[in-house]
Design a protein around this motif. Structure first.
Motif, PDB file in Angstrom:
ATOM      1  N   TYR A  48       0.796  -1.274   0.027  1.00  0.00           N
ATOM      2  CA  TYR A  48       0.065  -0.096  -0.028  1.00  0.00           C
ATOM      3  C   TYR A  48       0.910   1.225   0.053  1.00  0.00           C
ATOM      4  N   LEU A  58      -8.218   3.038   2.404  1.00  0.00           N
ATOM      5  CA  LEU A  58      -8.494   1.766   2.311  1.00  0.00           C
ATOM      6  C   LEU A  58      -9.743   1.269   3.151  1.00  0.00           C
ATOM      7  N   HIS A  63     -15.125   1.122  -1.929  1.00  0.00           N
ATOM      8  CA  HIS A  63     -14.158   0.213  -2.456  1.00  0.00           C
ATOM      9  C   HIS A  63     -14.762  -1.234  -2.633  1.00  0.00           C
ATOM     10  N   PHE A  74      -7.447  -6.131   1.590  1.00  0.00           N
ATOM     11  CA  PHE A  74      -7.276  -5.420   2.741  1.00  0.00           C
ATOM     12  C   PHE A  74      -8.066  -6.218   3.946  1.00  0.00           C
TER      13      PHE A  74
END
Length: 267
Positions: A48, A58, A63, A74
């Motif tokens: 990352y 994140l 997402h 993640f």
């Protein structure tokens, strides 16, 4: 023993009941990564750093809709990490001390890692949810179900999850962790709210409640505020934090050290 440790030991020993309030710093001594600041996060997750993505970026629920491989990369890695982590000795000490009190011990935490349950605690209120439970991304139902048996196949070079991704058992669409993320309006809070309601009812029944707060910072002050509220009447607050130990108006005991180190000294 320092004056602060002696006062803390006296509060814990004389408690009618024990409330443990824990932030992310509680898990560091178990080997869990410290996400404090971008540098700390990137040390834990070098891929990352190459992408320039922060923890806050994140931990964004969009997402899951826009790039589910990134999102589940993640959270899938964190799920596997938390399952493999053994709670440090401090968890057992707190459980033992609480069980000696007439009212027992309860936990309020912003952590989603399930470490307290793994250490044998019951009566845990998880204010931000749990990575060990899932919900439907499309909200076809408000059901929350355990992630038991859920495995995410991860490419650790890219930190992206491979298909198949966790799915909702009702509609077959994508599932997501039952965690309150940043800017999250789709989180289903019913499981956490039931835990909080149970904790509130327990608190009302207690006398001589001592609050032990561990590893809870000011950046997201959920745990600190709850600990201060729970100890407001008595001032029986033990705040253990290596970076931000300050207590407002001197209402409690401030110990500028890590969780495990301090709990072992108190023992």
């Amino acid at each position: 023993m320092s004056d602060e440790l002696a006062r803390a030991a006296e509060l814990i020993h004389g408690a009618g009941a024990l409330l443990v309030c824990a932030g992310a710093g509680m898990g560091v001594d178990s080997g869990l990564p410290d996400f404090r600041g971008d540098e700390g996060f990137w040390r834990a997750y070098p891929p990352y750093a190459k992408l320039g993505l922060s923890f806050e970026e994140l931990a964004d629920p969009r997402h899951f809709a826009d790039d589910p491989g990134l999102a589940w990369g993640f959270y899938g890695h964190r799920l596997a990490l938390y399952r493999a982590t053994v709670p440090h000795q401090g968890f057992a000490l707190l459980k033992e001390w609480g069980e000696r009190t007439p009212g027992g011990v309860r936990v309020f935490t912003s952590n989603v890692d399930g470490q307290f349950q793994a250490a044998g605690f019951t009566g845990v209120a998880e204010a931000h949810g749990s990575i060990h439970h899932l919900q439907c991304l499309e909200n076809c139902t408000d059901d929350i179900w355990p992630a038991d048996g859920t495995r995410v196949d991860l490419d650790e070079e890219t930190m992206r999850a491979r298909e198949p991704l966790p799915a909702c058992p009702r509609c077959g669409g994508l599932a997501r962790p039952n965690i309150l993320m940043f800017g999250d309006f789709e989180w289903v809070p019913t499981r956490s709210q039931a835990q909080l309601d149970e904790l509130t009812a327990w608190r009302r029944e207690q006398r001589d409640l001592t609050v032990v707060e561990l590893g809870a910072g000011q950046a997201v002050p959920t745990v600190r505020r709850y600990a201060e509220l729970a100890s407001a009447a008595s001032g029986a607050l033990v705040r253990i934090n290596p970076r931000e130990p300050q207590i407002r108006h001197g209402r409690g005991v401030s110990i500028a050290a890590g969780a495990l180190e301090t709990l072992l000294k108190l023992a």
